[in-house]
Enzyme design. Structure first.
Site, PDB file in Angstrom:
ATOM      1  N   GLU A 147     -29.673  33.462-103.668  1.00  0.00           N
ATOM      2  CA  GLU A 147     -30.415  33.715-104.906  1.00  0.00           C
ATOM      3  C   GLU A 147     -29.561  33.459-106.140  1.00  0.00           C
ATOM      4  O   GLU A 147     -30.086  33.168-107.214  1.00  0.00           O
ATOM      5  CB  GLU A 147     -30.924  35.158-104.910  1.00  0.00           C
ATOM      6  CG  GLU A 147     -32.113  35.382-105.836  1.00  0.00           C
ATOM      7  CD  GLU A 147     -32.816  36.695-105.570  1.00  0.00           C
ATOM      8  OE1 GLU A 147     -33.939  36.661-105.041  1.00  0.00           O
ATOM      9  OE2 GLU A 147     -32.230  37.754-105.867  1.00  0.00           O
ATOM     10  N   HIS A 156     -23.417  31.650 -78.371  1.00  0.00           N
ATOM     11  CA  HIS A 156     -24.338  31.163 -77.341  1.00  0.00           C
ATOM     12  C   HIS A 156     -25.651  30.674 -77.941  1.00  0.00           C
ATOM     13  O   HIS A 156     -26.619  30.453 -77.215  1.00  0.00           O
ATOM     14  CB  HIS A 156     -24.600  32.274 -76.320  1.00  0.00           C
ATOM     15  CG  HIS A 156     -23.355  32.781 -75.678  1.00  0.00           C
ATOM     16  ND1 HIS A 156     -22.766  32.170 -74.594  1.00  0.00           N
ATOM     17  CD2 HIS A 156     -22.548  33.834 -76.003  1.00  0.00           C
ATOM     18  CE1 HIS A 156     -21.671  32.824 -74.260  1.00  0.00           C
ATOM     19  NE2 HIS A 156     -21.507  33.838 -75.092  1.00  0.00           N
ATOM     20  N   LYS A 161     -43.968  34.950-107.808  1.00  0.00           N
ATOM     21  CA  LYS A 161     -44.653  36.178-108.223  1.00  0.00           C
ATOM     22  C   LYS A 161     -45.857  35.856-109.105  1.00  0.00           C
ATOM     23  O   LYS A 161     -46.927  36.462-108.972  1.00  0.00           O
ATOM     24  CB  LYS A 161     -43.676  37.082-108.980  1.00  0.00           C
ATOM     25  CG  LYS A 161     -42.572  37.673-108.125  1.00  0.00           C
ATOM     26  CD  LYS A 161     -41.661  38.550-108.965  1.00  0.00           C
ATOM     27  CE  LYS A 161     -40.536  39.151-108.130  1.00  0.00           C
ATOM     28  NZ  LYS A 161     -39.621  39.990-108.957  1.00  0.00           N
TER      29      LYS A 161
END
Length: 423
Positions: free
Chosen positions: A270, A296, A412
């Site tokens: 961010e 793995h 938003k």
């Protein structure tokens, strides 16, 4: 004590020379200028007593009530929750940690909401609503739910608000006579864990928050006195090599770091995914792994995939961890695993990390390492502020605003428009 290794020590390549003293001076002076300008208040948090005083005042005024608390539920998302979660996960082994269950309401997934609140009763629960403004839709929606479900307005002692000074949420809390603690407006959410956002819940849980701030203060002071120039060199390497190495892997060799990894991902992504001063989209992609588990899963991609990654190993000095040990137990048909018999698990994971690091270095992949002698409040404070300062340095070199998030705000706005259309 924390030991920091340098990318340059590991690479020793003429194609990537060490930065000049002039380059180091330039970045250092830019950061000092930014600190003095108060563009971001996080620089000052280790030196301030406000968070501890505000938190202590609340706890002292509510001692009897807090003695009966069994659940602490934090309502908040991103920077309002990740830092506290990270620190608690790293330090929950300490004997001073109280037997209070810490939970987080940070997801609007209805299944997760029900799961988090399962077994929660109002009588032994404190809710902390954490938001800079209160307008974050996840936080406000979740707060509305618990306020309604637990009738918190009729039991205001069970709700505390942490927010910006003079924010809409602050005004609401005062109107409803909800206990409210404010932080400075120039402390961004993802840089706020050393403010009351983290200090209050961590103090309630029993941690030595003064040592947490002292650790951060020590590192900042060392940085300002040019005793931590390895951080400047690392920032220059990452910023100047970003076209070549676009992905930065944090490979943490302990499950204690799993939530710290999430905090790092938000801080890095961010802060550094931006449009620079020349209108160009830039950024560095964070990847968080846990060793040895992800040896793995993801290691194959790092070793033989595109050479576009750097790897920082985060490790604990395990010399004092002699137990438990792998029994000297021989299993038919599995004799090829007997070479670790009798060794401690600490030795095994340490050797796994070293083998992984040497494998990556053999492939020419830039690596560095951070080793923590002992996970305690002071070392965690140092670790937190190290990554915050590193992020600021990289952002300064990339010529971006490290502290805003316009891309998030666009989403938003679009979400609000979608609901407006439906209504």
């Amino acid at each position: 004590m924390i030991k920091f290794e340098s990318f340059y020590d590991a690479i020793r390549s003429r194609s990537i020379p060490n930065p000049s003293s002039e380059a180091l001076d330039s970045v250092y002076e830019a950061i000092v200028k930014e600190k003095v300008s108060n563009k971001s208040g996080y620089y000052n948090l280790p030196f301030e007593s406000r968070a501890i005083q505000d938190s202590r005042q609340y706890i002292q005024a509510n001692q009897e009530f807090l003695c009966g608390i069994k659940h602490l539920v934090i309502i908040g998302v991103g920077g309002s929750s990740l830092g506290t979660k990270a620190i608690d996960t790293m330090l929950c082994h300490l004997p001073n940690r109280k037997a209070i269950e810490l939970k987080f309401l940070e997801h609007t997934d209805p299944i997760e909401i029900s799961k988090t609140l399962q077994g929660i009763t109002l009588a032994d629960t404190l809710f902390l609503m954490v938001s800079k403004s209160g307008s974050t839709i996840e936080t406000s929606s979740l707060a509305k739910y618990v306020i309604h479900h637990f009738e918190l307005l009729s039991h205001p002692k069970h709700l505390v608000v942490i927010t910006d000074e003079d924010s809409p949420l602050c005004h609401w809390a005062k109107l409803k006579e909800i206990y409210c603690i404010c932080i400075a407006k120039n402390v961004g959410g993802r840089f706020s864990v050393l403010s009351s956002v983290g200090i209050l819940p961590l103090m309630i849980l029993g941690y030595d928050v003064q040592s947490l701030l002292d650790g951060a203060k020590i590192f900042v002071m060392n940085f300002l006195h040019r005793k931590e120039d390895h951080l400047l060199r690392k920032a220059i390497f990452l910023a100047k090599s970003r076209e070549r190495y676009q992905n930065n892997v944090l490979f943490s060799y302990s499950s204690s770091f799993k939530d710290f990894n999430s905090w790092y991902v938000q801080l890095w992504a961010e802060s550094l995914g931006k449009i620079d001063a020349y209108g160009k989209k830039v950024g560095l992609t964070p990847i968080a792994l846990i060793g040895s588990i992800d040896q793995h899963s993801f290691l194959q991609l790092i070793v033989q995939g595109s050479l576009d990654k750097t790897v920082t190993f985060l490790n604990i000095n395990r010399k004092n961890y002699t137990e438990p040990k792998i029994p000297d137990l021989r299993m038919e048909f599995l004799e090829n695993t007997d070479y670790v018999n009798g060794a401690s698990f600490a030795k095994l994971i340490s050797k796994q990390q070293i083998a992984t690091k040497e494998t990556l270095q053999a492939e020419g992949i830039p690596t560095d390492e951070i080793v923590i002698d002992f996970l305690c409040e002071k070392s965690v404070g140092q670790l937190i502020v190290y990554f915050e300062l590193l992020t600021s340095c990289v952002g300064k070199i990339m010529d971006i605003n490290t502290y805003d998030q316009p891309g998030v705000e666009f989403g938003k706005i679009r979400l609000k428009e979608m609901f407006d259309v439906k209504t």
